[in-house]
Design a protein around this motif. Sequence first.
Motif, PDB file in Angstrom:
ATOM      1  N   ALA A   1       0.827  -1.215   0.000  1.00  0.00           N
ATOM      2  CA  ALA A   1       0.000   0.000   0.000  1.00  0.00           C
ATOM      3  C   ALA A   1       0.852   1.253   0.000  1.00  0.00           C
ATOM      4  O   ALA A   1       0.512   2.253  -0.658  1.00  0.00           O
ATOM      5  CB  ALA A   1      -0.927  -0.002   1.218  1.00  0.00           C
ATOM      6  N   LEU A   2       1.978   1.230   0.724  1.00  0.00           N
ATOM      7  CA  LEU A   2       2.824   2.421   0.815  1.00  0.00           C
ATOM      8  C   LEU A   2       3.802   2.459  -0.353  1.00  0.00           C
ATOM      9  O   LEU A   2       5.013   2.282  -0.207  1.00  0.00           O
ATOM     10  CB  LEU A   2       3.564   2.447   2.154  1.00  0.00           C
ATOM     11  CG  LEU A   2       2.700   2.674   3.393  1.00  0.00           C
ATOM     12  CD1 LEU A   2       3.566   2.921   4.612  1.00  0.00           C
ATOM     13  CD2 LEU A   2       1.715   3.811   3.206  1.00  0.00           C
ATOM     14  N   THR A   3       3.243   2.686  -1.526  1.00  0.00           N
ATOM     15  CA  THR A   3       3.989   2.939  -2.751  1.00  0.00           C
ATOM     16  C   THR A   3       3.384   4.173  -3.395  1.00  0.00           C
ATOM     17  O   THR A   3       2.263   4.571  -3.058  1.00  0.00           O
ATOM     18  CB  THR A   3       3.918   1.744  -3.714  1.00  0.00           C
ATOM     19  OG1 THR A   3       2.543   1.426  -3.957  1.00  0.00           O
ATOM     20  CG2 THR A   3       4.624   0.529  -3.149  1.00  0.00           C
ATOM     21  N   PRO A   4       4.100   4.829  -4.323  1.00  0.00           N
ATOM     22  CA  PRO A   4       3.560   6.045  -4.938  1.00  0.00           C
ATOM     23  C   PRO A   4       2.210   5.780  -5.610  1.00  0.00           C
ATOM     24  O   PRO A   4       1.973   4.684  -6.132  1.00  0.00           O
ATOM     25  CB  PRO A   4       4.629   6.426  -5.964  1.00  0.00           C
ATOM     26  CG  PRO A   4       5.883   5.841  -5.420  1.00  0.00           C
ATOM     27  CD  PRO A   4       5.469   4.548  -4.772  1.00  0.00           C
ATOM     28  N   PRO A   5       1.332   6.770  -5.613  1.00  0.00           N
ATOM     29  CA  PRO A   5      -0.027   6.541  -6.126  1.00  0.00           C
ATOM     30  C   PRO A   5      -0.083   6.446  -7.645  1.00  0.00           C
ATOM     31  O   PRO A   5       0.544   7.217  -8.361  1.00  0.00           O
ATOM     32  CB  PRO A   5      -0.792   7.765  -5.620  1.00  0.00           C
ATOM     33  CG  PRO A   5       0.238   8.837  -5.481  1.00  0.00           C
ATOM     34  CD  PRO A   5       1.498   8.124  -5.057  1.00  0.00           C
TER      35      PRO A   5
ATOM     36  N   PRO B   1      -3.426   4.983 -10.540  1.00  0.00           N
ATOM     37  CA  PRO B   1      -4.821   4.527 -10.519  1.00  0.00           C
ATOM     38  C   PRO B   1      -4.933   3.071 -10.059  1.00  0.00           C
ATOM     39  O   PRO B   1      -4.301   2.180 -10.613  1.00  0.00           O
ATOM     40  CB  PRO B   1      -5.254   4.686 -11.986  1.00  0.00           C
ATOM     41  CG  PRO B   1      -4.410   5.808 -12.498  1.00  0.00           C
ATOM     42  CD  PRO B   1      -3.078   5.632 -11.819  1.00  0.00           C
ATOM     43  N   GLY B   2      -5.697   2.862  -9.012  1.00  0.00           N
ATOM     44  CA  GLY B   2      -5.939   1.509  -8.533  1.00  0.00           C
ATOM     45  C   GLY B   2      -4.919   0.972  -7.556  1.00  0.00           C
ATOM     46  O   GLY B   2      -5.069  -0.152  -7.060  1.00  0.00           O
ATOM     47  N   ARG B   3      -3.868   1.716  -7.251  1.00  0.00           N
ATOM     48  CA  ARG B   3      -2.866   1.222  -6.311  1.00  0.00           C
ATOM     49  C   ARG B   3      -2.096   2.391  -5.717  1.00  0.00           C
ATOM     50  O   ARG B   3      -2.180   3.524  -6.181  1.00  0.00           O
ATOM     51  CB  ARG B   3      -1.897   0.255  -6.999  1.00  0.00           C
ATOM     52  CG  ARG B   3      -1.118   0.871  -8.137  1.00  0.00           C
ATOM     53  CD  ARG B   3      -0.068  -0.105  -8.661  1.00  0.00           C
ATOM     54  NE  ARG B   3       0.528   0.342  -9.906  1.00  0.00           N
ATOM     55  CZ  ARG B   3       1.514   1.230  -9.991  1.00  0.00           C
ATOM     56  NH1 ARG B   3       1.990   1.789  -8.889  1.00  0.00           N
ATOM     57  NH2 ARG B   3       2.012   1.570 -11.163  1.00  0.00           N
ATOM     58  N   GLY B   4      -1.312   2.076  -4.687  1.00  0.00           N
ATOM     59  CA  GLY B   4      -0.466   3.093  -4.066  1.00  0.00           C
ATOM     60  C   GLY B   4      -1.227   4.014  -3.136  1.00  0.00           C
ATOM     61  O   GLY B   4      -2.438   3.900  -2.946  1.00  0.00           O
ATOM     62  N   THR B   5      -0.477   4.928  -2.538  1.00  0.00           N
ATOM     63  CA  THR B   5      -1.027   5.803  -1.505  1.00  0.00           C
ATOM     64  C   THR B   5      -0.486   7.215  -1.678  1.00  0.00           C
ATOM     65  O   THR B   5       0.718   7.400  -1.900  1.00  0.00           O
ATOM     66  CB  THR B   5      -0.622   5.290  -0.102  1.00  0.00           C
ATOM     67  OG1 THR B   5      -1.095   3.950   0.049  1.00  0.00           O
ATOM     68  CG2 THR B   5      -1.200   6.154   1.002  1.00  0.00           C
ATOM     69  N   ASP B   6      -1.376   8.194  -1.569  1.00  0.00           N
ATOM     70  CA  ASP B   6      -0.939   9.589  -1.653  1.00  0.00           C
ATOM     71  C   ASP B   6      -0.063   9.937  -0.459  1.00  0.00           C
ATOM     72  O   ASP B   6      -0.091   9.259   0.572  1.00  0.00           O
ATOM     73  CB  ASP B   6      -2.150  10.520  -1.722  1.00  0.00           C
ATOM     74  CG  ASP B   6      -2.950  10.522  -0.430  1.00  0.00           C
ATOM     75  OD1 ASP B   6      -2.713  11.393   0.423  1.00  0.00           O
ATOM     76  OD2 ASP B   6      -3.795   9.619  -0.261  1.00  0.00           O
ATOM     77  N   TRP B   7       0.721  11.017  -0.609  1.00  0.00           N
ATOM     78  CA  TRP B   7       1.747  11.346   0.378  1.00  0.00           C
ATOM     79  C   TRP B   7       1.163  11.600   1.763  1.00  0.00           C
ATOM     80  O   TRP B   7       1.696  11.110   2.770  1.00  0.00           O
ATOM     81  CB  TRP B   7       2.549  12.561  -0.097  1.00  0.00           C
ATOM     82  CG  TRP B   7       3.664  12.921   0.828  1.00  0.00           C
ATOM     83  CD1 TRP B   7       3.711  13.967   1.707  1.00  0.00           C
ATOM     84  CD2 TRP B   7       4.905  12.212   0.994  1.00  0.00           C
ATOM     85  NE1 TRP B   7       4.894  13.961   2.410  1.00  0.00           N
ATOM     86  CE2 TRP B   7       5.647  12.897   1.981  1.00  0.00           C
ATOM     87  CE3 TRP B   7       5.451  11.084   0.400  1.00  0.00           C
ATOM     88  CZ2 TRP B   7       6.915  12.472   2.393  1.00  0.00           C
ATOM     89  CZ3 TRP B   7       6.715  10.663   0.805  1.00  0.00           C
ATOM     90  CH2 TRP B   7       7.434  11.357   1.791  1.00  0.00           C
ATOM     91  N   ARG B   8       0.078  12.334   1.855  1.00  0.00           N
ATOM     92  CA  ARG B   8      -0.492  12.645   3.177  1.00  0.00           C
ATOM     93  C   ARG B   8      -0.960  11.377   3.887  1.00  0.00           C
ATOM     94  O   ARG B   8      -0.712  11.192   5.082  1.00  0.00           O
ATOM     95  CB  ARG B   8      -1.663  13.620   3.022  1.00  0.00           C
ATOM     96  CG  ARG B   8      -1.261  15.005   2.562  1.00  0.00           C
ATOM     97  CD  ARG B   8      -2.399  15.960   2.791  1.00  0.00           C
ATOM     98  NE  ARG B   8      -2.337  17.096   1.877  1.00  0.00           N
ATOM     99  CZ  ARG B   8      -3.052  18.195   2.009  1.00  0.00           C
ATOM    100  NH1 ARG B   8      -3.895  18.311   3.007  1.00  0.00           N
ATOM    101  NH2 ARG B   8      -2.946  19.194   1.152  1.00  0.00           N
ATOM    102  N   THR B   9      -1.641  10.510   3.159  1.00  0.00           N
ATOM    103  CA  THR B   9      -2.134   9.277   3.773  1.00  0.00           C
ATOM    104  C   THR B   9      -0.968   8.374   4.174  1.00  0.00           C
ATOM    105  O   THR B   9      -0.975   7.777   5.259  1.00  0.00           O
ATOM    106  CB  THR B   9      -3.065   8.530   2.811  1.00  0.00           C
ATOM    107  OG1 THR B   9      -4.128   9.402   2.409  1.00  0.00           O
ATOM    108  CG2 THR B   9      -3.642   7.292   3.471  1.00  0.00           C
ATOM    109  N   GLY B  10       0.032   8.282   3.303  1.00  0.00           N
ATOM    110  CA  GLY B  10       1.201   7.469   3.634  1.00  0.00           C
ATOM    111  C   GLY B  10       1.869   7.931   4.914  1.00  0.00           C
ATOM    112  O   GLY B  10       2.241   7.111   5.765  1.00  0.00           O
TER     113      GLY B  10
END
Length: 399
Positions: free
Chosen positions: A60-64, A66-75
């Motif tokens: 989950a903690l990968t760059p965002p 579409p459909g995967r990854g996490t935005d910087w604030r959420t990470g």
Amino acid sequence: MSTTPSATDNHATAAQRLALLRTARDVAEDLAADAIARDRAGRPPIDETARLREAGLPAALTPPRPGRGTDWRTGCAVIREIAAADGSLGEVLARHYAHAWDGRFYAADHRATALEEESVREQWLWTGAVHTPAPDDAGDRPDLTLGRRTTGYVLNGRRRVDTAVDAADQIVVDAACAVTGDVLIVRIPSGARGVSVQPAPGRLGQRVAGAGEIVLDRVTVTPGQVLGHRPHDEESTAPFTALAGPALRLALCHVGLGIAEGALGEARDLSRGGRAHRLPGEDPDLFLAYGELASAAQAAGAVVDRATAVMARALDTGEQLDAEEPAGIAALVATAETVTSKAALHITARVLEFADAPGLDRFWRNARVLTAQQPVAQRLRSIGEHYLNGSPRAVAAFR
């Protein structure tokens, strides 16, 4: 075709964010349950990183995208949640998330996309130690060297790594080419032939982070493992690439803040449970002390959150980032580091006055080791120079 997200897309993103934060809270509760015992044992985080993988956090903690990854604030919110329960694992995730961005900072977009897809698919855990060039230090060369081969390189040397030296899947380092002198950013699979590790046992704090040294003896580096060039100085650094150092340092600010918040929360629970030196309702000075510490944590959080919002916008901008922006962002991050370091050390030391409880000291030890990587006086000088002279160069990085 318009790329503006629809209301459905926004709703899905919000739902995914809430689900990830719930997962982080569940993992944090699990880690907190045996945090004291694991801190005392001080073993490499093999079991702990397995817990993180089981919960899906490395993927989950990968760059965002579409459909995967996490935005910087959420990470960063996830990192902070985990750090409040276990500062060591918070640092593991912080460095993982920052290095998972290295493909975007250094590689071409299509290569970064493929690398992120593989990272998510394989649940890779990232770590690394990349030495960003400091101002007035253009002659600096890494302690790792790359020799040329017909196809690719051979890598030799040793490098200190602060997290997951025994548990990571990918290790990112910078190394100088012996032929051209270029400094390249490369990723090394942990199980590659010629890679050995020397853990750093008996640390004062962050004892479960898995710090140590990697020893590289004629390790083969294929062209696909080279992410890109590390610029020799700030003048030759692309604006987006210049965010690599500040992004890691900001992620570590969330670790420090999480440690402070975890210490304050545990001390509060001890006071409420009647296991502290002074009990609520019986000592107005205790209210004053908790008010001071809660205010310090909230003030540090405000500074860190502001820097996080600015960094998030810059990361979203990508290659179109203005050339003047990285210096201002670096100054904000340096300010966040300074404020967070002081607050974390103050809060984690002060709560020891409230209760003589087993394990409460781990928060101070963790904060002490984490903040020792961030020399406050040098940061303040760089911030002052930027403030007084409007220097376009980034605030000096020390890591």
